[in-house]
Structure formats: structure tokens, C-alpha cells
Write an enzyme that holds these catalytic residues in place. Structure first.
Site, PDB file in Angstrom:
ATOM      1  N   ASP A  39       0.854  -1.193   0.000  1.00  8.09           N
ATOM      2  CA  ASP A  39       0.000   0.000   0.000  1.00  8.09           C
ATOM      3  C   ASP A  39       0.890   1.243   0.000  1.00  8.09           C
ATOM      4  OD1 ASP A  39      -3.213   0.560   0.905  1.00  8.09           O
ATOM      5  OD2 ASP A  39      -1.785   2.228   1.106  1.00  8.09           O
ATOM      6  N   HIS A 110     -10.053  -5.281  -3.415  1.00 14.95           N
ATOM      7  CA  HIS A 110      -8.749  -5.439  -2.777  1.00 14.95           C
ATOM      8  C   HIS A 110      -8.956  -5.832  -1.330  1.00 14.95           C
ATOM      9  CE1 HIS A 110     -10.008  -1.223  -2.796  1.00 14.95           C
ATOM     10  NE2 HIS A 110      -9.437  -1.069  -1.618  1.00 14.95           N
TER      11      HIS A 110
END
Ligand code: AMP
Length: 129
Positions: A39, A110
């Protein structure tokens, strides 16, 4: 801005572009069913996103429309990423935001994988807003 989880798939979303290699990402794992990458704004010591290769807007879309093979492959990939990163012991957290109330911002399914430190309470308490 949170997305509408019932909207049609937009192939210009940022994770579609990452899957096509049009914008960079920091790869953690890749197989036939899933791609995992770091991320860009980590919210824990380790914060990995795992996404299916297929064009699914959200967990709702995926759980409704993906094949059994895609679902099994994706779920196994999430588990493998956790094992490969030595997270099973002491533990980790999975999170999939869906739609506006879930705070989903990118309209490609996700799963967030958090770990590497104690993660605190499961969600913000109502009294904290
Ligand atoms: P969500 O709110 O569940 O849709 O989460 C979207 C996540 O995608 C956030 O944690 C962002 O930090 C992350 N993100 C957005 N753009 C990128 C990018 N280009 N590379 C990696 N992570 C990203």
C-alpha cells in the site's frame, strides 16, 4: 471519495492500471489468480494489498460473479502472502472495504493485509467518530 459498489467495472481505475503495468507498484507476490503489492500509504508496519486479476468492483461483485476457481485461487493467495511474510504467528488482520459505508475508494476488489505489530481494536468505536 467512496465508490458505489454496484457501479459497473471501470477499467481505468488505479488498480486496473497497476495490473496492466501502466503505473508502478511494489510487488510482493503474483500468481495466476492474484497480485499483491505494498500500500502506498501504509497504515501498519506491514500493509499489503491483494487483488484478483479479474475485473471485479468489490467483494460483493467477486462473491457473486467470480468462478469457484477464481475465488479459491484468490483466497489461497491471500493466505500465502501472509505465510510468506511470517505473519501467521504472531497474527495479522484482513480487511475488505465495500462501498460508501465501508469507505472503499478504489473500485477494484482489494483485501488489505495488515501486520508486523499489534493492531489494536478491530474498528474505530462509535464514540471516536
Ligand atoms: P480502500 O479505501 O479500501 O479503497 O483502500 C484503497 C487503498 O489503496 C488505500 O489504502 C490507498 O493507500 C491505496 N492506494 C491508492 N493508490 C495506490 C497506489 N498507486 N499504490 C498502492 N496503493 C495505493
Amino acid at each position: 471519495m467512496p465508490i458505489d459498489a454496484t457501479a459497473p467495472y471501470d477499467d481505468q481505475n488505479i488498480f486496473a492500471k497497476i495490473l496492466r503495468g501502466e503505473i508502478p507498484s511494489e510487488e510482493v507476490y503474483r500468481d495466476e489468480w492474484a497480485y499483491a503489492f505494498r500500500d502506498i500509504a501504509p497504515q501498519a508496519a506491514l500493509h499489503i494489498l491483494v487483488i484478483p486479476h479479474g475485473a471485479y468492483v468489490s467483494w460483493d461483485d467477486f462473491s457473486t460473479n467470480a468462478s469457484a476457481e477464481e475465488i479459491a485461487g484468490f483466497v489461497r493467495a491471500v493466505g500465502k502472502v501472509a505465510r510468506d511474510n511470517d505473519l501467521v504467528e504472531p497474527g495479522y488482520r484482513l480487511l475488505a472495504n465495500v462501498g460508501a459505508h465501508g469507505g472503499q475508494e478504489v473500485p477494484h476488489l482489494h483485501v488489505h493485509l495488515f501486520g508486523g505489530e499489534p493492531l489494536g481494536s478491530m474498528i474505530a468505536r462509535r464514540s471516536q467518530g
